[in-house]
Design a protein around this motif. Sequence first.
Motif, PDB file in Angstrom:
ATOM      1  N   ALA A 146      97.213 -15.450  46.422  1.00 26.38           N
ATOM      2  CA  ALA A 146      96.364 -15.791  47.489  1.00 26.38           C
ATOM      3  C   ALA A 146      95.356 -16.743  47.360  1.00 26.38           C
ATOM      4  N   ARG A 147      95.234 -17.455  48.490  1.00 20.33           N
ATOM      5  CA  ARG A 147      94.052 -18.489  48.622  1.00 20.33           C
ATOM      6  C   ARG A 147      92.883 -17.631  48.887  1.00 20.33           C
ATOM      7  N   VAL A 148      91.924 -18.241  47.718  1.00 18.52           N
ATOM      8  CA  VAL A 148      90.546 -17.671  47.694  1.00 18.52           C
ATOM      9  C   VAL A 148      89.302 -18.417  48.072  1.00 18.52           C
ATOM     10  N   VAL A 149      88.608 -17.898  49.333  1.00 24.40           N
ATOM     11  CA  VAL A 149      87.574 -18.579  49.857  1.00 24.40           C
ATOM     12  C   VAL A 149      86.248 -17.979  49.441  1.00 24.40           C
ATOM     13  N   ILE A 150      85.595 -18.761  48.813  1.00 20.06           N
ATOM     14  CA  ILE A 150      84.126 -18.245  48.461  1.00 20.06           C
ATOM     15  C   ILE A 150      83.158 -18.638  49.542  1.00 20.06           C
ATOM     16  N   ALA A 151      82.864 -17.481  50.182  1.00 22.69           N
ATOM     17  CA  ALA A 151      82.132 -17.470  51.485  1.00 22.69           C
ATOM     18  C   ALA A 151      81.622 -16.350  51.610  1.00 22.69           C
ATOM     19  N   THR A 152      80.579 -15.956  52.517  1.00 26.01           N
ATOM     20  CA  THR A 152      79.958 -14.833  52.834  1.00 26.01           C
ATOM     21  C   THR A 152      80.511 -14.427  54.347  1.00 26.01           C
ATOM     22  N   ALA A 153      81.332 -13.457  54.576  1.00 26.12           N
ATOM     23  CA  ALA A 153      82.006 -12.883  55.689  1.00 26.12           C
ATOM     24  C   ALA A 153      80.541 -12.579  56.669  1.00 26.12           C
ATOM     25  N   THR A 154      80.577 -13.149  57.954  1.00 22.72           N
ATOM     26  CA  THR A 154      79.490 -12.753  58.686  1.00 22.72           C
ATOM     27  C   THR A 154      80.028 -11.915  60.079  1.00 22.72           C
ATOM     28  N   ARG A 157      85.986 -12.983  64.751  1.00 26.23           N
ATOM     29  CA  ARG A 157      86.185 -13.981  66.017  1.00 26.23           C
ATOM     30  C   ARG A 157      87.255 -13.385  66.663  1.00 26.23           C
ATOM     31  N   THR A 158      87.282 -12.948  67.985  1.00 27.27           N
ATOM     32  CA  THR A 158      88.161 -12.453  68.811  1.00 27.27           C
ATOM     33  C   THR A 158      88.824 -13.343  69.928  1.00 27.27           C
ATOM     34  N   ASN A 159      89.958 -13.309  70.214  1.00 28.92           N
ATOM     35  CA  ASN A 159      90.739 -14.087  71.442  1.00 28.92           C
ATOM     36  C   ASN A 159      90.456 -13.543  72.655  1.00 28.92           C
ATOM     37  N   THR A 160      90.977 -14.162  73.801  1.00 26.71           N
ATOM     38  CA  THR A 160      90.414 -13.798  75.162  1.00 26.71           C
ATOM     39  C   THR A 160      91.029 -12.470  75.504  1.00 26.71           C
ATOM     40  N   ASP A 161      91.843 -11.877  74.688  1.00 28.88           N
ATOM     41  CA  ASP A 161      92.297 -10.456  74.751  1.00 28.88           C
ATOM     42  C   ASP A 161      91.695  -9.425  74.033  1.00 28.88           C
ATOM     43  N   GLY A 162      90.610  -9.841  73.095  1.00 29.72           N
ATOM     44  CA  GLY A 162      89.780  -9.076  72.588  1.00 29.72           C
ATOM     45  C   GLY A 162      90.233  -8.680  71.331  1.00 29.72           C
ATOM     46  N   ILE A 163      91.738  -9.484  70.600  1.00 25.62           N
ATOM     47  CA  ILE A 163      92.196  -9.105  69.269  1.00 25.62           C
ATOM     48  C   ILE A 163      91.606 -10.065  68.277  1.00 25.62           C
ATOM     49  N   VAL A 167      87.928 -14.660  60.876  1.00 34.45           N
ATOM     50  CA  VAL A 167      86.699 -14.096  60.396  1.00 34.45           C
ATOM     51  C   VAL A 167      85.520 -15.336  60.080  1.00 34.45           C
ATOM     52  N   LYS A 168      84.573 -14.995  60.687  1.00 39.21           N
ATOM     53  CA  LYS A 168      83.275 -15.894  60.361  1.00 39.21           C
ATOM     54  C   LYS A 168      82.757 -15.927  59.181  1.00 39.21           C
ATOM     55  N   VAL A 169      82.439 -17.098  58.675  1.00 37.43           N
ATOM     56  CA  VAL A 169      82.038 -17.102  57.126  1.00 37.43           C
ATOM     57  C   VAL A 169      80.911 -18.082  57.090  1.00 37.43           C
ATOM     58  N   ASN A 193      86.786  -2.698  53.491  1.00 38.89           N
ATOM     59  CA  ASN A 193      86.437  -1.171  53.495  1.00 38.89           C
ATOM     60  C   ASN A 193      85.613  -0.948  55.004  1.00 38.89           C
ATOM     61  N   LYS A 194      85.449   0.372  55.214  1.00 37.99           N
ATOM     62  CA  LYS A 194      85.083   0.847  56.531  1.00 37.99           C
ATOM     63  C   LYS A 194      83.641  -0.008  56.912  1.00 37.99           C
ATOM     64  N   ALA A 195      82.819   0.090  55.582  1.00 35.17           N
ATOM     65  CA  ALA A 195      81.428  -0.163  55.642  1.00 35.17           C
ATOM     66  C   ALA A 195      81.545  -1.751  56.215  1.00 35.17           C
ATOM     67  N   THR A 196      82.351  -2.346  55.369  1.00 35.01           N
ATOM     68  CA  THR A 196      82.177  -3.920  55.677  1.00 35.01           C
ATOM     69  C   THR A 196      82.901  -4.222  57.330  1.00 35.01           C
ATOM     70  N   VAL A 197      84.143  -3.615  57.594  1.00 39.27           N
ATOM     71  CA  VAL A 197      84.714  -3.763  58.762  1.00 39.27           C
ATOM     72  C   VAL A 197      83.564  -3.461  59.848  1.00 39.27           C
ATOM     73  N   ASP A 198      82.869  -2.416  59.781  1.00 36.22           N
ATOM     74  CA  ASP A 198      81.919  -2.014  60.864  1.00 36.22           C
ATOM     75  C   ASP A 198      80.692  -3.054  60.815  1.00 36.22           C
ATOM     76  N   PHE A 199      80.476  -3.522  59.770  1.00 33.60           N
ATOM     77  CA  PHE A 199      79.355  -4.500  59.622  1.00 33.60           C
ATOM     78  C   PHE A 199      79.777  -5.798  60.466  1.00 33.60           C
ATOM     79  N   LEU A 200      80.988  -6.223  60.060  1.00 27.55           N
ATOM     80  CA  LEU A 200      81.402  -7.361  60.748  1.00 27.55           C
ATOM     81  C   LEU A 200      81.751  -7.502  62.291  1.00 27.55           C
ATOM     82  N   SER A 201      81.877  -6.271  62.701  1.00 29.30           N
ATOM     83  CA  SER A 201      82.433  -5.878  64.107  1.00 29.30           C
ATOM     84  C   SER A 201      80.859  -5.774  64.927  1.00 29.30           C
TER      85      SER A 201
END
Length: 201
Positions: A146-154, A157-163, A167-169, A193-201
């Motif tokens: 896997a490609r590893v990106v050292i960054a903080t997920a913040t 991003r969604t497209n015009t259909d809301g999908i 990931v903003k970092v 995990n759920k807490a991470t995804v809820d935070f990012l959303s």
Amino acid sequence: MATKSRTEYPAASSKRTIAIVGGGVVGAATAFYLSKHEHVLPVVIERCEIAAAASGKAGGFLAASWGSGPTVPLHTESFALHMALARELGIESYRAIRTLQVDVNAAGENAVAWLDGRCASTIMDDATAQVTPKELSTKLMAASGARVVIATATGLRTNTDGIVDGVKVTIAAANGDASSTSDVIDCDDVVGNKATVDFLS
């Protein structure tokens, strides 16, 4: 001070890019098993380094039957899986061990020679093992490719259909100063995990 840019990463024409938020043992294992699917390209977003927190510092004790109720099959399968992964990945810290029960208030027989007669011990369980979690995590990640990106997920991003399609970092400056760069990691799906995804959303 933060600046904003957007890096265009090479597109994987026939592969689905899965962004995994977090480079602990769960993220590493997710990347490893996703990589076994030829149409999946895992990308791991980790703030510091692989196994930087609990996954790099835990005791790594493994037991085949220390559980009850509906999770019993998970204990059994997990124990066997750790043994198989140790062979597959060459995990040097993995070792099968016996677990002792020691009574320091009683003198008597001991199950091992290194305990003296001022206490008593018996074999509590011989289906136990130990592994260094950091080695397990780093070798799972390396084997995933896997490609590893050292960054903080913040955020997401969604497209015009809301999908969700990225990931903003925030990427800290390499020289250690206070500056940082905003970026977006393109993806087709996000795992965390759920807490991470809820935070990012």
